[in-house]
Design an enzyme around this catalytic site. Structure first.
Site, PDB file in Angstrom:
ATOM      1  N   TYR A  37       0.817  -1.209   0.000  1.00 32.23           N
ATOM      2  CA  TYR A  37       0.000   0.000   0.000  1.00 32.23           C
ATOM      3  C   TYR A  37       0.855   1.266   0.000  1.00 32.23           C
ATOM      4  O   TYR A  37       0.375   2.337  -0.366  1.00 32.23           O
ATOM      5  CB  TYR A  37      -0.933   0.049   1.213  1.00 32.23           C
ATOM      6  CG  TYR A  37      -1.929  -1.075   1.323  1.00 32.23           C
ATOM      7  CD1 TYR A  37      -2.153  -1.979   0.283  1.00 32.23           C
ATOM      8  CD2 TYR A  37      -2.672  -1.247   2.485  1.00 32.23           C
ATOM      9  CE1 TYR A  37      -3.066  -3.008   0.410  1.00 32.23           C
ATOM     10  CE2 TYR A  37      -3.595  -2.276   2.627  1.00 32.23           C
ATOM     11  CZ  TYR A  37      -3.779  -3.157   1.584  1.00 32.23           C
ATOM     12  OH  TYR A  37      -4.686  -4.169   1.714  1.00 32.23           O
ATOM     13  N   HIS A  98       0.373 -11.854   1.945  1.00 32.49           N
ATOM     14  CA  HIS A  98      -0.646 -11.107   1.209  1.00 32.49           C
ATOM     15  C   HIS A  98      -1.375 -11.957   0.163  1.00 32.49           C
ATOM     16  O   HIS A  98      -2.579 -11.812  -0.013  1.00 32.49           O
ATOM     17  CB  HIS A  98       0.002  -9.887   0.551  1.00 32.49           C
ATOM     18  CG  HIS A  98      -0.952  -8.746   0.362  1.00 32.49           C
ATOM     19  ND1 HIS A  98      -0.571  -7.435   0.485  1.00 32.49           N
ATOM     20  CD2 HIS A  98      -2.280  -8.710   0.081  1.00 32.49           C
ATOM     21  CE1 HIS A  98      -1.610  -6.640   0.275  1.00 32.49           C
ATOM     22  NE2 HIS A  98      -2.658  -7.396   0.031  1.00 32.49           N
TER      23      HIS A  98
END
Length: 268
Positions: A37, A98
Site C-alpha cells: 500500500y 498477502h
C-alpha cells in the site's frame, strides 16, 4: 482483535496520517495496512501521534510476496523488519502473507519463516490473505501453526460460504476486505436500499451489520471523516434474521461476482 477496524488500501502515504488519525479519534482501534500500500509510514505517524497506548491498538500489515524476487527466509525477515521500521513499532499485532501465489509453490516456505517471527514475539499473531481452501489444507499438512486469520474478498455479492465453513472447522478467523464491495453495485441494490430505509441507516451500515452478524471481521476504508465515523456506528442496531437472509440471497450462485483478482491466478 476488534471485529471492526479501519483499512487504508489505496490511501496515499501523504493522506494516511490524517485518515488514520481521524479513525483513531473516532474510536477505531484496529488498523489494517500492507507493505504494497505504500502507506506504512503515514499510518505509523498517526499511531504515534494518537496518544493511545500501544496496548490499546491492533495493527495489521502484510508481506508483499511479489513475483520479482525470491522469497527465502532472509528476504521475508528483511521485509518484516522494513515494515516494522516504517510503522515505528516494536511489534506487529498481526502479520499476513498477502497472496498465496500457488503457481510459485513457495507459500509454505514463507510460512515457516512466519512461524519464526511469531515465536520471536515481534508479531503477536500471523495469518494469511486470499488463501483458498486447498492452500489452507496445504499449510495444515506441513505446519502445526494454524493461521489466526484469512483476510479475503467477502461481501454479500461474494459471500464465500464454503471458505467460511473451512475457516470455522480449522479455527481461523474470517476477515473481509472490500466488505462494501468497493461501493459499486452492492450499495445501490434495491434490496440494500430497502433495508437502509427500514432501519434508518445508510446502505454501508446495513452491509457492515450483515458482516458483523455473520462473525466476519471487517476493515472498511474511507478518507471522508463523516463516513469514517458512520462506518463505526453499527453496534446500535441489529438486522432481523429474515433481513440477513435477504442479503445472503444476493450472493446465491455468485461465483462470478468477484471484484478483485482470483487467488488461483494472481501473480503480478
Amino acid at each position: 482483535m476488534p471485529q471492526l477496524g479501519f483499512g487504508v488500501w489505496q490511501v496515499p502515504d501523504a493522506d494516511a496520517e490524517h485518515a488514520v488519525g481521524t479513525a483513531l479519534e473516532a474510536g477505531y482501534r484496529s488498523i489494517d495496512t500492507a507493505a504494497i500500500y505504500g502507506n506504512e509510514k503515514g499510518t505509523g505517524k498517526a499511531v504515534a501521534a494518537s496518544g493511545l497506548s500501544r496496548e490499546e491498538l491492533f495493527v495489521t500489515t502484510k508481506l508483499w510476496n511479489g513475483p520479482k524476487q525470491r522469497w527465502g527466509r532472509d528476504e521475508v525477515l528483511r521485509a518484516f523488519d522494513d515494515s516494522l521500521g516504517k510503522l515505528g513499532l516494536d511489534h506487529i499485532d498481526l502479520y499476513l502473507i498477502h497472496w498465496p501465489r500457488p503457481m510459485r509453490d513457495d507459500f509454505v516456505a514463507i510460512w515457516k519463516t512466519f512461524e519464526e517471527i511469531a515465536a520471536s514475539g515481534r508479531a503477536k499473531a500471523v495469518g494469511v490473505s486470499n488463501f483458498r481452501p486447498e492452500d489452507l489444507e496445504r499449510l495444515a499438512a506441513e505446519s502445526a501453526l494454524v493461521p489466526a486469520v484469512n483476510q479475503v474478498e467477502l461481501h454479500p455479492l461474494f459471500p464465500q460460504a464454503e471458505l467460511r465453513a473451512v475457516h470455522a472447522a480449522r479455527g481461523i478467523a474470517t476477515e473481509a476486505w472490500s466488505p462494501l464491495g468497493q461501493g459499486r453495485e452492492l450499495l445501490t441494490l434495491p434490496a440494500v436500499a430497502a433495508l437502509a430505509a427500514k432501519y434508518g441507516r445508510s446502505a454501508a451500515q446495513v452491509v457492515l451489520r450483515w458482516h458483523l452478524q455473520h462473525g466476519n471481521i471487517v476493515i472498511p476504508k474511507s478518507v471522508t471523516p463523516a463516513r469514517i465515523r458512520e462506518n463505526l456506528d453499527v453496534f446500535g442496531f441489529e438486522l432481523e434474521a429474515a433481513d440477513v437472509a435477504a442479503l445472503d440471497a444476493l450472493g446465491a450462485g455468485a461465483a462470478g461476482r468477484r471484484i478483485g483478482p482470483d487467488p488461483a491466478a494472481f501473480d503480478v
